[in-house]
Design an enzyme around this catalytic site. Structure first.
Site, PDB file in Angstrom:
ATOM      1  N   ALA A  65       0.833  -1.206   0.000  1.00  0.00           N
ATOM      2  CA  ALA A  65       0.000   0.000   0.000  1.00  0.00           C
ATOM      3  C   ALA A  65       0.870   1.260   0.000  1.00  0.00           C
ATOM      4  O   ALA A  65       0.672   2.178  -0.807  1.00  0.00           O
ATOM      5  CB  ALA A  65      -0.927  -0.027   1.227  1.00  0.00           C
ATOM      6  N   VAL A  66       1.847   1.309   0.894  1.00  0.00           N
ATOM      7  CA  VAL A  66       2.694   2.506   1.006  1.00  0.00           C
ATOM      8  C   VAL A  66       3.663   2.593  -0.174  1.00  0.00           C
ATOM      9  O   VAL A  66       3.859   3.671  -0.758  1.00  0.00           O
ATOM     10  CB  VAL A  66       3.462   2.492   2.349  1.00  0.00           C
ATOM     11  CG1 VAL A  66       4.437   3.655   2.435  1.00  0.00           C
ATOM     12  CG2 VAL A  66       2.477   2.536   3.522  1.00  0.00           C
ATOM     13  N   SER A 117      -6.790  -0.040   5.913  1.00  0.00           N
ATOM     14  CA  SER A 117      -5.567  -0.078   5.090  1.00  0.00           C
ATOM     15  C   SER A 117      -4.325   0.303   5.874  1.00  0.00           C
ATOM     16  O   SER A 117      -3.211   0.133   5.372  1.00  0.00           O
ATOM     17  CB  SER A 117      -5.710   0.827   3.868  1.00  0.00           C
ATOM     18  OG  SER A 117      -6.029   2.138   4.283  1.00  0.00           O
ATOM     19  N   GLY A 118      -4.489   0.772   7.102  1.00  0.00           N
ATOM     20  CA  GLY A 118      -3.338   0.961   7.977  1.00  0.00           C
ATOM     21  C   GLY A 118      -2.618  -0.355   8.229  1.00  0.00           C
ATOM     22  O   GLY A 118      -1.445  -0.375   8.598  1.00  0.00           O
ATOM     23  N   GLN A 139      -3.816   8.282   5.518  1.00  0.00           N
ATOM     24  CA  GLN A 139      -2.665   7.744   6.271  1.00  0.00           C
ATOM     25  C   GLN A 139      -1.687   7.007   5.374  1.00  0.00           C
ATOM     26  O   GLN A 139      -0.529   6.830   5.750  1.00  0.00           O
ATOM     27  CB  GLN A 139      -3.163   6.868   7.424  1.00  0.00           C
ATOM     28  CG  GLN A 139      -3.177   5.380   7.176  1.00  0.00           C
ATOM     29  CD  GLN A 139      -4.267   4.934   6.209  1.00  0.00           C
ATOM     30  OE1 GLN A 139      -5.178   5.679   5.874  1.00  0.00           O
ATOM     31  NE2 GLN A 139      -4.192   3.684   5.758  1.00  0.00           N
ATOM     32  N   GLN A 181      -9.464   4.482  12.779  1.00  0.00           N
ATOM     33  CA  GLN A 181      -8.430   4.148  11.811  1.00  0.00           C
ATOM     34  C   GLN A 181      -8.914   3.200  10.706  1.00  0.00           C
ATOM     35  O   GLN A 181      -9.544   2.173  10.982  1.00  0.00           O
ATOM     36  CB  GLN A 181      -7.225   3.528  12.538  1.00  0.00           C
ATOM     37  CG  GLN A 181      -6.588   4.520  13.500  1.00  0.00           C
ATOM     38  CD  GLN A 181      -5.299   4.055  14.139  1.00  0.00           C
ATOM     39  OE1 GLN A 181      -5.100   4.244  15.331  1.00  0.00           O
ATOM     40  NE2 GLN A 181      -4.414   3.449  13.370  1.00  0.00           N
ATOM     41  N   CYS A 220       1.547   6.641  11.368  1.00  0.00           N
ATOM     42  CA  CYS A 220       0.586   7.445  10.591  1.00  0.00           C
ATOM     43  C   CYS A 220      -0.337   8.296  11.471  1.00  0.00           C
ATOM     44  O   CYS A 220      -0.569   9.479  11.174  1.00  0.00           O
ATOM     45  CB  CYS A 220      -0.231   6.543   9.681  1.00  0.00           C
ATOM     46  SG  CYS A 220      -0.838   5.051  10.480  1.00  0.00           S
ATOM     47  N   HIS A 276      -7.463   7.867   7.931  1.00  0.00           N
ATOM     48  CA  HIS A 276      -7.793   7.825   9.360  1.00  0.00           C
ATOM     49  C   HIS A 276      -8.491   9.131   9.762  1.00  0.00           C
ATOM     50  O   HIS A 276      -8.259  10.186   9.162  1.00  0.00           O
ATOM     51  CB  HIS A 276      -6.524   7.736  10.222  1.00  0.00           C
ATOM     52  CG  HIS A 276      -5.774   6.441  10.118  1.00  0.00           C
ATOM     53  ND1 HIS A 276      -6.247   5.333   9.461  1.00  0.00           N
ATOM     54  CD2 HIS A 276      -4.561   6.087  10.633  1.00  0.00           C
ATOM     55  CE1 HIS A 276      -5.361   4.345   9.559  1.00  0.00           C
ATOM     56  NE2 HIS A 276      -4.329   4.778  10.266  1.00  0.00           N
ATOM     57  N   ARG A 314     -10.163   0.781  15.324  1.00  0.00           N
ATOM     58  CA  ARG A 314     -10.244   0.451  13.900  1.00  0.00           C
ATOM     59  C   ARG A 314     -11.712   0.561  13.447  1.00  0.00           C
ATOM     60  O   ARG A 314     -12.609   0.088  14.168  1.00  0.00           O
ATOM     61  CB  ARG A 314      -9.719  -0.967  13.715  1.00  0.00           C
ATOM     62  CG  ARG A 314      -9.352  -1.358  12.325  1.00  0.00           C
ATOM     63  CD  ARG A 314      -8.138  -0.668  11.786  1.00  0.00           C
ATOM     64  NE  ARG A 314      -6.883  -1.298  12.150  1.00  0.00           N
ATOM     65  CZ  ARG A 314      -5.703  -0.842  11.721  1.00  0.00           C
ATOM     66  NH1 ARG A 314      -5.619   0.237  10.946  1.00  0.00           N
ATOM     67  NH2 ARG A 314      -4.594  -1.442  12.086  1.00  0.00           N
TER      68      ARG A 314
HETATM   69  P1  NAP Z   1       1.692  -3.965   2.799  1.00  0.00           P
HETATM   70  O1  NAP Z   1       0.633  -3.378   1.948  1.00  0.00           O
HETATM   71  O2  NAP Z   1       1.402  -5.244   3.477  1.00  0.00           O
HETATM   72  O3  NAP Z   1       3.003  -4.124   1.914  1.00  0.00           O
HETATM   73  C1  NAP Z   1       4.178  -4.713   2.432  1.00  0.00           C
HETATM   74  C2  NAP Z   1       5.275  -4.608   1.399  1.00  0.00           C
HETATM   75  O4  NAP Z   1       6.479  -5.108   1.977  1.00  0.00           O
HETATM   76  C3  NAP Z   1       5.012  -5.434   0.132  1.00  0.00           C
HETATM   77  O5  NAP Z   1       5.541  -4.768  -0.983  1.00  0.00           O
HETATM   78  C4  NAP Z   1       5.815  -6.696   0.412  1.00  0.00           C
HETATM   79  O6  NAP Z   1       6.235  -7.344  -0.760  1.00  0.00           O
HETATM   80  C5  NAP Z   1       7.018  -6.094   1.103  1.00  0.00           C
HETATM   81  N1  NAP Z   1       7.768  -7.082   1.860  1.00  0.00           N
HETATM   82  C6  NAP Z   1       7.330  -7.884   2.840  1.00  0.00           C
HETATM   83  N2  NAP Z   1       8.334  -8.680   3.297  1.00  0.00           N
HETATM   84  C7  NAP Z   1       9.431  -8.363   2.555  1.00  0.00           C
HETATM   85  C8  NAP Z   1      10.762  -8.819   2.536  1.00  0.00           C
HETATM   86  N3  NAP Z   1      11.191  -9.782   3.360  1.00  0.00           N
HETATM   87  N4  NAP Z   1      11.613  -8.274   1.640  1.00  0.00           N
HETATM   88  C9  NAP Z   1      11.191  -7.301   0.787  1.00  0.00           C
HETATM   89  N5  NAP Z   1       9.925  -6.809   0.769  1.00  0.00           N
HETATM   90  C10 NAP Z   1       9.059  -7.340   1.658  1.00  0.00           C
HETATM   91  O7  NAP Z   1       2.142  -2.967   3.951  1.00  0.00           O
HETATM   92  P2  NAP Z   1       2.043  -1.368   3.991  1.00  0.00           P
HETATM   93  O8  NAP Z   1       0.773  -0.995   4.631  1.00  0.00           O
HETATM   94  O9  NAP Z   1       2.378  -0.813   2.660  1.00  0.00           O
HETATM   95  O10 NAP Z   1       3.170  -1.013   5.060  1.00  0.00           O
HETATM   96  C11 NAP Z   1       4.528  -0.884   4.710  1.00  0.00           C
HETATM   97  C12 NAP Z   1       5.282  -0.264   5.873  1.00  0.00           C
HETATM   98  O11 NAP Z   1       4.796   1.055   6.093  1.00  0.00           O
HETATM   99  C13 NAP Z   1       5.108  -1.012   7.195  1.00  0.00           C
HETATM  100  O12 NAP Z   1       6.292  -0.954   7.957  1.00  0.00           O
HETATM  101  C14 NAP Z   1       4.010  -0.226   7.868  1.00  0.00           C
HETATM  102  O13 NAP Z   1       4.088  -0.371   9.252  1.00  0.00           O
HETATM  103  C15 NAP Z   1       4.355   1.186   7.432  1.00  0.00           C
HETATM  104  N6  NAP Z   1       3.227   2.119   7.444  1.00  0.00           N
HETATM  105  C16 NAP Z   1       2.060   1.762   6.858  1.00  0.00           C
HETATM  106  C17 NAP Z   1       1.025   2.679   6.851  1.00  0.00           C
HETATM  107  C18 NAP Z   1      -0.310   2.350   6.212  1.00  0.00           C
HETATM  108  O14 NAP Z   1      -1.238   3.155   6.347  1.00  0.00           O
HETATM  109  N7  NAP Z   1      -0.465   1.220   5.523  1.00  0.00           N
HETATM  110  C19 NAP Z   1       1.171   3.933   7.457  1.00  0.00           C
HETATM  111  C20 NAP Z   1       2.388   4.248   8.054  1.00  0.00           C
HETATM  112  C21 NAP Z   1       3.412   3.332   8.028  1.00  0.00           C
HETATM  113  P3  NAP Z   1       5.362  -8.555  -1.422  1.00  0.00           P
HETATM  114  O15 NAP Z   1       4.222  -7.894  -2.146  1.00  0.00           O
HETATM  115  O16 NAP Z   1       6.343  -9.198  -2.338  1.00  0.00           O
HETATM  116  O17 NAP Z   1       4.912  -9.419  -0.306  1.00  0.00           O
END
Ligand code: NAP
Length: 378
Positions: A16-17, A165-166, A329, A162, A135, A249, A242
């Protein structure tokens, strides 16, 4: 140097990010030949849209990481905290600066925790890894920073609403699937969350401390706010919840200022601040919503009013103010904040900095992060 002259790697580009970061880099004019997309082995062979072009997704393993980080001036980490801990030191060693969206370095005293509108001045020439806050903390502090600067902040009571998608892309699919199942009368099977997320509201899914009764998200709001504002005395009372919203959010906030203030002063401070848009139409009952906030950069702020429990002084001034905010977020709470940090880093006048790969760093300061928080969650 402008960011569009840099090469930027995105780790977690399929998430997502990561996807949002790619979209913002494309909006900022960074060519597809200057973007490196990395993800896990699950994404081997995939391509992602990048404007009118496609970029190949590389698997993040030691060999591809080496090559990617040597090319990249800046790497945006948008995967989990363990991946950031393992690969950010390698990125630095190979000469790339690192901007991290995970929780890995947020409480590491050597790593600046930055919201550009609040403390962007921390991005000095020594910053090699920069952490982007949680976020909910970003959205809260963007909204409160103008009040803190003008009047000082003593305490905050905040309840979050929240979006699913967080918890990443799989949570969006879970909400859609469960909504369909519920409407069709089928049994709901929660996977991402412990509770059904469609047509439901529940306490944030992060672990609860048996000692404090706070969940990890609430503790982050306290710890990160104190760190970013460099104020260990500020009293913060968070409740993180949530809600069945796909994206953006919302937060209900009551803030106690250091001095009594008139309503027009509060409104002026908020309306003139960067990164905020005030939507506060009492006549039409029109205020911030997650739908209005989705896909935009600004944090939407409304329902601005004095706390009826606090009362006014003889000059129509009040110290406690209530407001309601909605903010994307995924965008300002993560990807946009990271890209804004990258833009500031690219401009830092340092010969070793972005765009001059011939003068790369040869050593990393961050081999063993001094992490105060043990949580691996976001
Ligand atoms: P997500 O949608 O689940 O995406 C996770 C990403 O990480 C995917 O591209 C996944 O690749 C990759 N990944 C997982 N394990 C990996 C590994 N071992 N090596 C390389 N890539 C790997 O999660 P997200 O919501 O985007 O969150 C990403 C980060 O941002 C997290 O640390 C989260 O805490 C932080 N964050 C998220 C938000 C939010 O609103 N979502 C807000 C603030 C901060 P694959 O597709 O190949 O599995």
């Amino acid at each position: 140097m402008a960011l569009k002259s840099c090469t930027v790697a995105v780790v977690g580009a399929t998430g997502a990010v990561g996807r949002e970061a790619l979209a913002i880099l494309n909006e900022r004019g960074l060519g597809s030949d200057r973007v490196i997309a990395l993800a896990s082995a699950r994404s081997a062979g995939r391509t992602l849209h990048y404007g009118a072009n496609e970029v190949e997704v590389l698997v993040l393993d030691p060999r591809s990481a080496d090559r990617a980080f040597q090319r990249a001036d800046i790497t945006i980490f948008a995967a989990d905290a363990d991946t950031s801990r393992a690969f950010a030191p390698i990125a630095i060693e190979r000469g790339s600066l690192a901007v991290d969206n995970s929780s890995a370095f947020r409480m590491d005293s050597r790593v600046p925790l930055v919201i550009p509108e609040v403390n962007g001045e921390l991005l000095c020439k020594d910053a090699e890894v920069v952490a982007s806050p949680n976020c909910s903390t970003i959205l809260l502090l963007v909204a409160l920073e103008p009040l803190r600067r003008r009047f000082g902040v003593r305490s905050i009571v905040v309840s979050t609403y929240q979006a699913v998608s967080g918890a990443g892309l799989p949570a969006i699919q879970e909400l859609r699937t469960q909504a369909g199942d519920a409407l069709a009368g089928r049994q709901i099977a929660p996977r991402v969350f412990g509770e059904p997320c469609a047509f439901n509201v529940f306490s944030h899914d992060s672990a609860i401390s048996p000692a404090t009764g706070l969940n990890v998200e609430e503790q982050k709001l306290i710890d990160e706010t104190r760190r970013i504002w460099n104020d260990s005395r500020i009293a913060i009372t968070p409740t993180c919840i949530r809600v069945p919203v796909e994206r953006a959010h919302s937060e209900s906030v009551a803030v106690e200022l250091n001095e009594p203030v008139r309503e027009d002063e509060v409104r002026l401070a908020l309306a003139s601040a960067t990164g905020i848009r005030v939507i506060d139409d009492r006549a039409r009952n029109a205020f911030p919503t997650p739908l209005k906030a989705s896909g935009i950069d600004d944090v939407l702020v409304g329902r601005i009013r004095p706390d009826p429990g606090a009362g006014f002084d003889g000059r129509g001034r009040c110290t406690r103010w209530c407001l309601w905010l909605s903010g994307d977020q995924i965008r300002k709470g993560a990807a946009l904040n990271a890209v804004q940090i990258a833009e500031l880093l690219a401009r830092v006048p340092d010969a070793r900095r972005a765009g001059e790969p011939s003068q790369r760093r040869t050593s990393a300061r961050l081999r063993t992060p001094r992490t105060q928080s043990s949580s691996a969650a976001s």
